[in-house]
Design an enzyme around this catalytic site. Structure first.
Site, PDB file in Angstrom:
ATOM      1  CE1 TYR A   7      30.546  26.623  45.878  1.00 54.76           C
ATOM      2  CE2 TYR A   7      30.696  26.080  48.205  1.00 54.76           C
ATOM      3  CZ  TYR A   7      31.115  25.891  46.905  1.00 54.76           C
ATOM      4  OH  TYR A   7      32.099  24.981  46.618  1.00 54.76           O
ATOM      5  CD  GLU A  29      20.246  54.662  38.974  1.00 61.30           C
ATOM      6  OE1 GLU A  29      21.291  54.408  39.617  1.00 61.30           O
ATOM      7  OE2 GLU A  29      19.234  55.175  39.493  1.00 61.30           O
ATOM      8  CB  VAL A  40      20.512  49.114  46.916  1.00 58.25           C
ATOM      9  CG1 VAL A  40      21.461  48.127  47.558  1.00 58.25           C
ATOM     10  CG2 VAL A  40      21.114  49.670  45.635  1.00 58.25           C
ATOM     11  CD  GLU A  41      17.884  51.116  50.591  1.00 58.28           C
ATOM     12  OE1 GLU A  41      18.450  52.060  51.157  1.00 58.28           O
ATOM     13  OE2 GLU A  41      17.664  51.108  49.351  1.00 58.28           O
ATOM     14  CE  LYS A  43      22.910  51.645  41.944  1.00 58.90           C
ATOM     15  NZ  LYS A  43      21.706  52.512  42.011  1.00 58.90           N
TER      16      LYS A  43
END
Length: 132
Positions: free
Chosen positions: A69, A37, A88-89, A114
């Site tokens: 946006y 990863e 991810v946090e 994911k």
């Protein structure tokens, strides 16, 4: 001014809030704790909901007077392009912090998924909400 209570992200005339959102932003990112990863980008899906304090007086037709946006998306792309992130946090926190730098944003909910990690799950991920 009284701080609005955010229980979910919807436009609210009573609270003077506008809802600005990004749905299903599909990006490739170096994210994760495993060796592969760190070298092989993987697909992530980002969703963002912002509670934005509306200004005083009538709204004019000037992009400079609103939370764009498009700028939110560019901020996310810059964060992802910045290099590998383990968790991810952590990515969620970085995105929320970037959105909250705009003083008009009073709350940010960020979800990062994911979709290609767990074979028999449509996606896995994390969602956070941060308030000013």
């Amino acid at each position: 001014m009284k701080k609005p209570m955010i229980s979910h992200h919807v436009a609210s005339a009573a609270s003077g809030l506008r809802h600005v959102f990004v749905r299903d932003l599909d990006l490739m990112a170096l994210i994760g704790i495993y060796a592969h990863e760190k070298t092989e980008p993987q697909r992530i899906i980002v969703n963002i909901d912002l509670s934005v304090q509306e200004g005083e007086g009538p709204q004019d037709d000037d992009i400079g007077h609103v939370v764009s946006y498009e700028i939110v998306v560019k901020k996310v792309e810059q964060i992802v392009a910045g290099g590998h992130i383990n968790l991810v946090e952590t990515l969620c926190e970085k995105i929320a912090a970037a959105c909250l730098r705009d003083k008009r944003v009073v709350a940010a909910r960020v979800r990062v998924e994911k979709p290609d990690i767990i074979k028999n799950a449509r996606s896995v991920g994390v969602e956070i909400e941060r308030q000013r």
